[in-house]
Design an enzyme around this catalytic site. Structure first.
Site, PDB file in Angstrom:
ATOM      1  N   SER A 181       0.849  -1.189   0.000  1.00 50.98           N
ATOM      2  CA  SER A 181       0.000   0.000   0.000  1.00 50.98           C
ATOM      3  C   SER A 181       0.884   1.238   0.000  1.00 50.98           C
ATOM      4  CB  SER A 181      -0.898   0.006   1.247  1.00 50.98           C
ATOM      5  OG  SER A 181      -1.505   1.275   1.433  1.00 50.98           O
ATOM      6  N   TYR A 194      -2.215  -0.909  10.192  1.00 51.47           N
ATOM      7  CA  TYR A 194      -2.274  -1.235   8.758  1.00 51.47           C
ATOM      8  C   TYR A 194      -1.008  -0.776   8.052  1.00 51.47           C
ATOM      9  CZ  TYR A 194      -3.863  -1.301   3.913  1.00 51.47           C
ATOM     10  OH  TYR A 194      -3.967  -1.529   2.554  1.00 51.47           O
TER      11      TYR A 194
END
Length: 304
Positions: A181, A194
């Protein structure tokens, strides 16, 4: 001092030149068909995709099948996998194998290994992942079980790579795509768990790429910023790509290097964000903005 300034200027010019060359590569690959159509198929007969029941994983499953590979779909919900498998077989003619597995668990890999036995796996897409919430929030208020996220985002990448890489090494060819990401490129407060889990994927992938590049294996980490999937509540804004758009474009860049955002638009975003000084990015004002205005913006984007 004069010599120092001249040297510093030359180094800066060299860095800018390297970035321009890399950006030119993206432009060329984005708009030209640089890879032969048989490239992905030459890696091996089968592609394995984790998190194949939705979003990016589902899109990779269809796209790799269109490139002539047979596909192994691995995810938690059997009914979704069976429906996707039937559609892939009907529309592409590729063979499909379904493996039901819950990547929040640690005891699934012996079963997966048995299901993959005897397959010539040329492509592995480590896509499965969890986002506790699309909305920013402090760590102690993060919903869900943190261990589940660690198993899903980190353990899955390590274990699946172990299962597949040894066979790629013996054949001296293969492609591993690890979906990280943009939140991995620098620490992101308010998405701390995350961000950290995806940073592991980023670092692990880049290290492996160096270890195995001389053995004919391409290992690439992808760091997209915003993809419209069930995990992101089908976010809809100008910088968000659909899963199909992202996957089709990302496959053009598999030979560009050990890391890529996966699409030209997100490469531009990464360049812009990289120019923001840390003292601004991590300031109290920026964090308040994320908690208030950015949360409101996300709610509006999701509702649209």
């Amino acid at each position: 001092m004069e010599k120092f300034l001249i040297s510093a200027g030359l180094v800066l010019c060299l860095v800018c030149l390297v970035k321009c060359v890399r950006f030119s590569q993206y432009l060329f690959l984005r708009f030209c068909k640089a890879l032969p159509s048989s490239f992905l198929r030459s890696m091996g007969q089968w592609a394995v995709i984790t998190g194949a029941g939705d979003g990016i994983g589902k899109a990779y499953s269809f796209e790799l099948a269109r490139h002539g590979l047979n596909v192994v779909l691995i995810s938690r919900t059997l009914e979704k996998l069976q429906a996707i498998a039937e559609e892939i077989e009907r529309t592409t003619g590729s063979r499909v194998k379904v493996v039901q597995a819950d990547f929040t668990r640690e005891d699934i890999y012996d079963h997966i290994k048995e299901q993959l036995e005897g397959l010539e796996i040329g492509v592995l897409v480590n896509n499965v992942g969890m986002l506790p919430s699309i909305f920013p929030g402090h760590f102690l208020s993060t919903p869900g079980e943190s261990q589940n996220l660690i198993h899903c985002n980190i353990t899955s990448v390590v274990k699946m790579t172990q299962l597949v890489l040894k066979h790629m090494e013996s054949r001296r060819k293969g492609l591993i795509l690890n979906i990280s990401s943009g939140a991995a490129l620098r620490p992101w407060p308010l998405y701390s768990l995350y961000s950290a889990s995806k940073a592991f994927v980023y670092t692990f992938s880049k290290a492996l790429s160096v270890e195995y590049r001389d053995k004919g294996i391409i290992i690439q980490v992808l760091t997209p910023y915003s993809i419209s999937t069930p995990m992101t509540k089908y976010l809809n804004n100008r910088i968000t790509k659909t899963a199909d758009e992202f996957v089709k474009e990302s496959l053009k860049y598999v030979t560009i290097g050990a890391e890529t955002c996966g699409c030209l638009a997100h490469e531009i975003i990464a360049i812009i964000l990289n120019q923001i000084p840390s003292r601004i990015f991590y300031s109290s004002t920026a964090q308040r903005f994320l908690l208030a205005q950015y949360t409101d913006y996300l709610k509006r984007s999701i509702s649209n």
